[in-house]
Each structure stands twice: as structure tokens, then as C-alpha cells.
Motif scaffolding. Structure first.
Motif, PDB file in Angstrom:
ATOM      1  N   ASP A  59       0.833  -1.206   0.000  1.00  0.00           N
ATOM      2  CA  ASP A  59       0.000   0.000   0.000  1.00  0.00           C
ATOM      3  C   ASP A  59       0.871   1.261   0.000  1.00  0.00           C
ATOM      4  O   ASP A  59       0.677   2.183  -0.800  1.00  0.00           O
ATOM      5  N   ARG A  63       1.045   4.175  -2.832  1.00  0.00           N
ATOM      6  CA  ARG A  63       0.703   5.580  -2.576  1.00  0.00           C
ATOM      7  C   ARG A  63       1.868   6.505  -2.897  1.00  0.00           C
ATOM      8  O   ARG A  63       1.666   7.609  -3.417  1.00  0.00           O
ATOM      9  N   ALA A  89      -6.504  -0.429   1.921  1.00  0.00           N
ATOM     10  CA  ALA A  89      -6.325   0.028   0.537  1.00  0.00           C
ATOM     11  C   ALA A  89      -7.661   0.311  -0.132  1.00  0.00           C
ATOM     12  O   ALA A  89      -7.803   1.269  -0.901  1.00  0.00           O
ATOM     13  N   VAL A  94      -6.518   2.685  -3.074  1.00  0.00           N
ATOM     14  CA  VAL A  94      -5.109   2.429  -3.379  1.00  0.00           C
ATOM     15  C   VAL A  94      -5.002   1.230  -4.322  1.00  0.00           C
ATOM     16  O   VAL A  94      -5.553   0.161  -4.034  1.00  0.00           O
TER      17      VAL A  94
END
Length: 559
Positions: A59, A63, A89, A94
Motif C-alpha cells: 500500500d 501511494r 487500501a 489504493v
């Protein structure tokens, strides 16, 4: 050419440009790990201390870089340990692909050893998921997983592969999968209606959310704000989409937003919402939210329209594309009187904190000074998270990583490892509370194993700070299960796992520790001792309107 399912997994990852995966092996996924071993010069595998750490690392990598993060786990408890990270997420949109392996096809549904229906478990928290029971379908499933993860509103996709499918062979051809992607054409009527709302407004406000960062629309937002001539506020997820050091920026909106943003949004006549979903933490009492304003919402996901707050103007589409169209058609507006009124609020209601002793806000401000605002700041969840959002001016997208939707304690350490691996030239600092740090502090060992030079700052108040704050304000100071009065020594703990540990009890000690950490080149844990009763201000009480925001001074006056 004939390839096994495990070989197909690796070839598909290479097709997608994946160079790093995070995971933890087990029996069901051994065939895949055997192939990873053979391709270790092409794909780096980061062995985390726990599968949850792998999901958070994927994650954080996603990002920070904008790429799809990838995590791997075996069947049963290995797969279920990914669930919190997948949900994190999902809530924050994400792009992630989680690959799990299950028991053999013939053993499915028989309560076999380490069998779990991970596809069923994750159905509500993924954009899509697959259980691939025929090796002939495997390449298509993985390729589609990556497309779905990053297409439109991003999110996690899970691919579950029975072990015998990873061993079976089939013909494999490199290539891409055809999708039924629908090209969305912007509705010109909605654009024209929005322009009409903007031109009619005398007191507009721009509210920016995480969708703006996903769309990489920061330049378009800057131009739009100058043209519309309005103040700007953001959500926790929108940090960095508009420069936090610009005079028009008024801070975060909502429960722990600034008085300026909360009052301004409550008084504006037009609220332009860009990639935000009206979370309850933002709106407070939704019936009283922006009650003097018409709301124009720009979002890629039609499901977010009129879900939490009714709006009067709607543009569905990619934010970057929408703003380009608006900027092209919008002539410069003039709202000097309105903007000056809001700037007056900024001067009247600045964020402040006690300057004596070591404090949470002081720690964050010192980090900002020493990093010159150029670091990637990752957080856990709680008081420290709010201070990190309030007292660090984020000027670029993808520099503030935090679990906003799910509020996952234990997110930050794994995410900071993923972010640093994805952005090795950036300083990466995880700001945690002592309660959060305990959740996944074993990932310090992961950072040491791979010499990932993250800086772990523990804002240590020996309590579960945010929960205690609520107990203090709304539960008659009954501190039920929030006092962490044990003898855990985070400095010794860091040293035991091979990292550098430093304790700071004063501002001077923290400044010295941070300077050392920034040049050390290896993982560092700084244990910062602060007062247990320090609070996050301002605050909006649960169920109240956001313009009922109060701080410590207001409480003293009321008393």
C-alpha cells in the motif's frame, strides 16, 4: 510455450513492470516462491515480519509511487492476515494486487488444512477478486487484476490460486489482455452548468480530497484556484494536492480541521468539492454541513454522488480532465473581499500549542524544519496522525501517507518501508503513537534486514491518546483500558532488532536525535516522551456541526 502456473505468475508480474513484491511464504504458495527465487535478479521480494506488514508495505509503495503495489501470502491464516491491509487500501482507493495461493482444487470446500475462502472473505473489500481453478485462465486473471486495480477509481484486487494450478502447465504467450474499458466522455452540459454556478458565486470555497492526488491533478487545481479566486481546504487524504504553505490554503476540514476551514465552508455560498467523499469525519452533522452553500461535486465515481450529502452540481469524470476543461472555459473571477475575510480568520484562529516541553505538535514542526518540507511523512492513526496533518505543510502530492478511511492502527511502519523502497531518494519518516507502534513494531526487523533507512518517531504518551481524549471530554475521565503503564522500552526494543534507538524527553534532545537519524543511513527509532493529557485541537464534538468547532480556550471560557 508451455509454462507452469507459478511461472505464469512471475511472467505476468514482469509484463506489468513489477520490480518489487512484499510477502511471506507458506506451503500453498511454495511453487510461486520457487519461481521468484529463479527471477530474483528481476523481481525483488521483501520478506516482511507478518503478512499484514506485507499488505501495508504494498500500500505504501503504491501511494508513494503511483504504481500498483503487490503482496503475496499463502493459504489460510497467511491470506487472512492480509485482510486488514486490503481493507485499508480499499477504503483509501489504493491500487494493489494481492496474490494468495490456496489448497488444491480437489481439497476446496472440505475444511482442508489451512483452507480458507479468501475470495469470499475479501469480496466486500476489493474492487474484484478471482479464484483461478484452471491454469488456462491464470494469465488473463492476473492481467485483468492489474487493469482493474488502477483503472477508474483505483483499489485492491485479489487473485487466489489453488496450489495444483501453480504446478499445472499450459501454453503461455506474452501479451496484453483486451478489456471492455468504456471511454467516458465529459458531459458538456454538466461543465456548462458548473461554470454557471461558479460565475454566479460571490463566496466560493474549494475543498480537495484524495481523488485529486490519484488523478495527479495538482497543477490543474492550482490553476483552478487562481481562476476561481477562492480559499482552499482539504481532507486528510488530500494533503499535498494544493500547497500547504500557500496563503489561500486554510488547513484541513472537519472534526480536527482548522476553525478557518470549518467557519469558511459553513459561510461560503459555493463549495467546489474535488475528489472527496464527504466522510463523517469531514461533515460532522451532515444535515448542517455547508448549509449556506450550493455544492458542486467533481468525482470519477458516480456512486459517491448524493451518498452522504446532497449536491446541486455534478461532474463525473477524471479530475485532471475535468479541471482542464473548466480552466479552459473559466475566465478569472474576483472575490477579493471574500478571500480577505477568510485570510482574516487565518490570523484570528491560528493553530497553536504549548511551547514548553516536548509536545506532539512541536515534534512535527521540528520534523518539518529539519526536512524542509521535502520528506514523505507516514502515520499511524490517532493524535499523532492529526498533529502530522496539522503542523507539517505538504506542498507536493504523495508525501503524506495515512490510513484515512479505515483508520488502521499499525499501518504506518509497513507503509513507510514500502514508500522508502519505492522512493529511495526521499527521506521517509513514520510518525506513530506508542499504542499504534505496538501493533506491528516487528516490522523494524524487516527494515533492518533490508537496510531500509526509515525513521520511526514514536510519540509516546503512555496511553491510547485519541481514545483517552474522548474519555476525558465525553466519558467523565473514566480511562477504561487506555493507560499503557507497562515497562516496554522502545529504545531497547529497537536495539534488539538491530536498529538504532534514541530516547528524547526534551525539545533539544529530539532535535539532536532527528539530526542524527537523518544522516545515519540505517533504521532509527526515536522514542519521544510527551505528556499523557496532551490533546488535539481544535475539535468538533460527535453529532455537532463543523462550525461548532472548539478548542481549549473555548472550553475554559465556557467553564
Amino acid at each position: 510455450m508451455q509454462k507452469s502456473g507459478a511461472e505464469i505468475v512471475i511472467e505476468c508480474l514482469k509484463e506489468q513492470g513489477v520490480d518489487t513484491v512484499f510477502g511471506f511464504p507458506g506451503g500453498a504458495i511454495l511453487n510461486v516462491y520457487d519461481e521468484l527465487y529463479k527471477h530474483s535478479d528481476e523481481i525483488t521480494h521483501v520478506l516482511t515480519s507478518h503478512e499484514q506488514g506485507a499488505s501495508h508495505a504494498a500500500d505504501g509503495y503504491a501511494r508513494a509511487t503511483g504504481k500498483v503495489g503487490v503482496c503475496l501470502a499463502t493459504s489460510g491464516p497467511g491470506a487472512t492476515n492480509l485482510v486488514t491491509g486490503i481493507a485499508t487500501a480499499y477504503m483509501d482507493s489504493v491500487p494493489m494486487v494481492a496474490i494468495t495461493c490456496n489448497v488444491g482444487v480437489s481439497l476446496l470446500g472440505k475444511d482442508s488444512f489451512q483452507e480458507i475462502d479468501i475470495a469470499g472473505i475479501t469480496m466486500p473489500i476489493t474492487k474484484h477478486n478471482y479464484i483461478v481453478k484452471d491454469v488456462k485462465d491464470l494469465a488473463t486473471a492476473i492481467r485483468k487484476a492489474f487493469i482493474i486495480a488502477k483503472q477508474g477509481r483505483p483499489g485492491p484486487v485479489l487473485v487466489d490460486i489453488p496450489k495444483d494450478v501453480t504446478a499445472s502447465k499450459t501454453d503461455f504467450k506474452s501479451g496484453v489482455v483486451k478489456t471492455n474499458k468504456v471511454e467516458r466522455v465529459l458531459n458538456e452540459k454538466s461543465i456548462d452548468a458548473a461554470l454557471k454556478m461558479i460565475r454566479k458565486s460571490k463566496a466560493p470555497y474549494v475543498f480537495v480530497g484524495g481523488g485529486a492526488i490519484i488523478s495527479e491533478a495538482d497543477q490543474e487545481i492550482w490553476e483552478f484556484v487562481q481562476k476561481i479566486d477562492a480559499p482552499v481546504c482539504d481532507t486528510l487524504m488530500g494533503k499535498g494536492a494544493y500547497p500547504g504553505n500557500d496563503k489561500r490554503y486554510t488547513g484541513m476540514l472537519g472534526m480536527h480541521g482548522t476553525k478557518t476551514a470549518n467557519y469558511g465552508v459553513s459561510e461560503c455560498d459555493l463549495l467546489v468539492v474535488i475528489g472527496a467523499r464527504f466522510s463523517d469525519r469531514v461533515t460532522g452533522n451532515a444535515k448542517k454541513f455547508a448549509r449556506n452553500a450550493k455544492i458542486l461535486q467533481i468525482d470519477i465515481d458516480e456512486a459517491e454522488i448524493n451518498k452522504n450529502v446532497l449536491v446541486q452540481g455534478i461532474i463525473i469524470g477524471d479530475i485532471k480532465e475535468v479541471l482542464q476543461k473548466l480552466n479552459e472555459k473559466l475566465e478569472p473571477q474576483n472575490h477579493e473581499t471574500w478571500v480577505n475575510r477568510i485570510l482574516g480568520y487565518k490570523q484570528k484562529y491560528p493553530l497553536s500549542y504549548p511551547t514548553h516541553g516536548l509536545t506532539g505538535p512541536g515534534i512535527v514542526e521540528e520534523i518539518y524544519k529539519e526536512t524542509k518540507g521535502e520528506a514523505i511523512i507516514v502515520t499511524e492513526v490517532g493524535q499523532h496522525q492529526m498533529w502530522a496533518s496539522q503542523f507539517y505543510a505538504y506542498t507536493k502530492p504523495r508525501t503524506f501517507l495515512s490510513s484515512g478511511g479505515l483508520g488502521t492502527m499499525g499501518y504506518g511502519l509497513g507503509a513507510s518501508i514500502g514508500a522508502k523502497i519505492g522512493c529511495p531518494d526521499k527521506v521517509v519518516i513514520n510518525v506513530a503513537g506508542d499504542g499504534c507502534f505496538r501493533m506491528n513494531m516487528n516490522e523494524i526487523a524487516t527494515a533492518v534486514r533490508y537496510n531500509v533507512p526509515i525513521i520511526q518517531v514514536v510519540v509516546n504518551n503512555h496511553v491510547l491518546g485519541m481514545v483517552r481524549q474522548w474519555q476525558d471530554l465525553f466519558y467523565g475521565k473514566r480511562y477504561s483500558a487506555t493507560v499503557l503503564n507497562d515497562q516496554v522500552d522502545f529504545v531497547l526494543l529497537a536495539e534488539a532488532m538491530g536498529a538504532k534507538g534514541i530516547r528524547a524527553t526534551t525539545k533539544q534532545e529530539f532535535k539532536k536525535a532527528l539530526k542524527e537519524a537523518l544522516t545515519f543511513g540505517k533504521p532509527v527509532v526515536i522514542d519521544c516522551q510527551i505528556d499523557s493529557d496532551e490533546k488535539v485541537w481544535p475539535m468538533v464534538a460527535p453529532g455537532a456541526a463543523i462550525d461548532e468547532v472548539f478548542d481549549e480556550t473555548d472550553m475554559e471560557k465556557k467553564e
